[in-house]
Design a protein around this motif. Structure first.
Motif, short mmCIF file in Angstrom:
data_model
loop_
_atom_site.label_atom_id
_atom_site.label_comp_id
_atom_site.label_asym_id
_atom_site.label_seq_id
_atom_site.Cartn_x
_atom_site.Cartn_y
_atom_site.Cartn_z
N ALA A 37 48.25 57.59 59.51
CA ALA A 37 48.24 58.61 58.51
C ALA A 37 47.84 58.51 57.38
O ALA A 37 48.51 57.30 56.65
CB ALA A 37 49.56 59.30 58.58
N LEU A 38 46.94 59.07 56.66
CA LEU A 38 46.57 58.87 55.17
C LEU A 38 47.44 59.85 54.32
O LEU A 38 47.42 61.14 54.49
CB LEU A 38 44.96 59.15 54.88
N ASP A 39 48.24 59.38 53.19
CA ASP A 39 49.14 60.15 52.62
C ASP A 39 49.10 59.44 51.04
O ASP A 39 49.58 58.44 50.99
CB ASP A 39 50.44 59.91 53.15
N ALA A 40 48.43 60.48 50.14
CA ALA A 40 48.20 60.12 48.92
C ALA A 40 49.51 59.60 48.15
O ALA A 40 49.74 59.00 47.26
CB ALA A 40 47.52 61.09 48.16
N HIS A 41 50.55 60.24 48.64
CA HIS A 41 52.07 60.21 47.90
C HIS A 41 52.87 59.18 48.76
O HIS A 41 54.04 58.89 48.26
CB HIS A 41 52.58 61.33 47.72
N GLY B 289 51.13 50.59 52.06
CA GLY B 289 50.49 49.85 51.79
C GLY B 289 48.92 50.65 51.62
O GLY B 289 48.81 51.66 52.21
N ASN B 290 47.91 50.04 51.06
CA ASN B 290 46.59 50.60 50.89
C ASN B 290 46.02 50.56 52.12
O ASN B 290 46.07 49.44 53.10
CB ASN B 290 45.91 49.80 49.79
N LEU B 291 44.94 51.33 52.28
CA LEU B 291 44.36 51.25 53.82
C LEU B 291 43.34 50.05 53.61
O LEU B 291 42.40 49.91 52.47
CB LEU B 291 43.49 52.36 53.93
N ALA B 292 43.63 49.10 54.51
CA ALA B 292 42.63 47.86 54.40
C ALA B 292 41.93 47.70 55.63
O ALA B 292 42.55 47.49 56.72
CB ALA B 292 43.54 46.71 53.93
N LEU C 107 42.26 58.15 62.61
CA LEU C 107 42.59 58.33 60.97
C LEU C 107 43.13 59.58 60.84
O LEU C 107 42.40 60.63 61.16
CB LEU C 107 41.66 57.89 60.14
N LEU C 108 44.07 59.93 60.42
CA LEU C 108 44.70 61.31 60.16
C LEU C 108 44.47 61.92 58.83
O LEU C 108 45.01 61.04 57.81
CB LEU C 108 45.84 61.49 60.59
N ILE C 109 43.86 62.98 58.64
CA ILE C 109 43.52 63.41 57.36
C ILE C 109 43.89 64.94 57.17
O ILE C 109 44.05 65.80 57.78
CB ILE C 109 42.15 63.42 56.99
N GLY C 110 44.95 65.08 56.13
CA GLY C 110 45.44 66.65 55.93
C GLY C 110 44.66 67.27 54.63
O GLY C 110 43.75 66.53 53.96
N ALA C 111 45.09 68.40 54.52
CA ALA C 111 44.36 69.26 53.40
C ALA C 111 45.01 68.47 52.00
O ALA C 111 45.75 67.89 51.87
CB ALA C 111 44.78 70.43 53.44
N THR D 214 51.54 54.63 58.15
CA THR D 214 51.06 55.11 56.92
C THR D 214 50.35 54.61 55.91
O THR D 214 50.78 53.55 55.65
CB THR D 214 52.03 56.12 56.21
N VAL D 215 49.39 55.01 55.54
CA VAL D 215 48.69 54.27 54.31
C VAL D 215 48.21 55.27 53.29
O VAL D 215 48.40 56.29 53.55
CB VAL D 215 47.47 53.38 54.77
#
Length: 244
Positions: free
Chosen positions: A167-171, A175-178, A187-191, A207-208
């Protein structure tokens, strides 16, 4: 066959129905406009159910008077050619590398993710609740023909997604996506504003975040960066083959 000269032609009425999601859902079809998209469909082996072109253009299909063709075109600048295709949905999400979109209501973003998925060798784009129709006019245009090469699927739970779920979560306090990712993954992307629902994130394997200086990224940009990082140094085709 003489060219179509009236906007009230029954075949053209069906084209106007396909401009609306309800019509596409009922008919199971969609429209692609413009020579480049039709060439992309031909190259990918998609057979047009119907093909129309402006009278005198020599582009093939049923000829329609240019001013009448503009009545069914969804392009602001009009079109010289369009075609109707059957929608194709993959029966299940495909790996080894997939992108899952949740709540991405902008059709331009959905189409752009399809284009990025093709560029970086993703096997599938999976649409969750709240996503725009990938077969809508804006999504088809934004995909720049990728819709004809990248399978699209639906999913309602993380359990349906192939490989490790990331899961990509800006907040996120994560760790960073590497990359590169050498094992199957989704890869899971939200609005952009809402992000991924908390329960969806909790169900993922990890979660990254993508390190940025601002609050958030446009969903299509986030997906593109994530796909680049996931395949970095591998080569898109090599990643698809080695991880299969």
């Amino acid at each position: 066959m003489p060219p179509i000269t009236s906007p009230q032609n029954e075949r053209l009425k069906d084209l106007r129905r396909l401009a609306r999601k309800r019509g596409r859902d009922e008919m199971g079809r969609f429209v692609a406009e413009g020579e480049d998209l039709l060439q992309a469909a031909d190259a990918a082996g998609w057979r047009a159910l119907e093909r129309y072109c402006a009278t005198g253009s020599g582009l093939g299909g049923t000829e329609v008077e240019p001013d009448v063709l503009q009545h069914v075109s969804q392009l602001g600048s009009g079109t010289r050619a369009l075609a109707v295709y059957e929608q194709r949905w993959a029966p299940a999400p495909l790996g080894p590398l997939a992108v899952y979109l949740h709540g991405i209501a902008d059709p331009g973003n959905v189409g752009t993710v399809l284009r990025s998925a093709l560029a970086f060798g993703a096997a599938c784009v999976v649409l969750g609740p709240g996503c725009a129709d990938p077969f809508g006019p804006k999504a088809v245009r934004a995909s720049m023909g990728a819709l004809f090469q990248v399978p699209v699927a639906r999913a309602t739970s993380v359990a349906e997604l192939p490989g490790e779920t990331i899961a990509l979560d800006a907040h996120a306090d994560a760790g960073n996506l590497a990359g590169p990712l050498t094992a199957p993954a989704t890869l899971l992307i939200g609005a952009e504003r809402a992000g991924l629902p908390a329960e969806l994130v909790a169900a993922c394997d990890r979660t990254v975040r993508i390190p940025i200086h601002s609050e958030s990224l446009n969903a299509a940009m986030a997906a593109t960066i994530a796909l680049y990082e996931a395949t970095r140094g591998l080569g898109a085709l090599d990643h698809r083959m080695d991880a299969a």
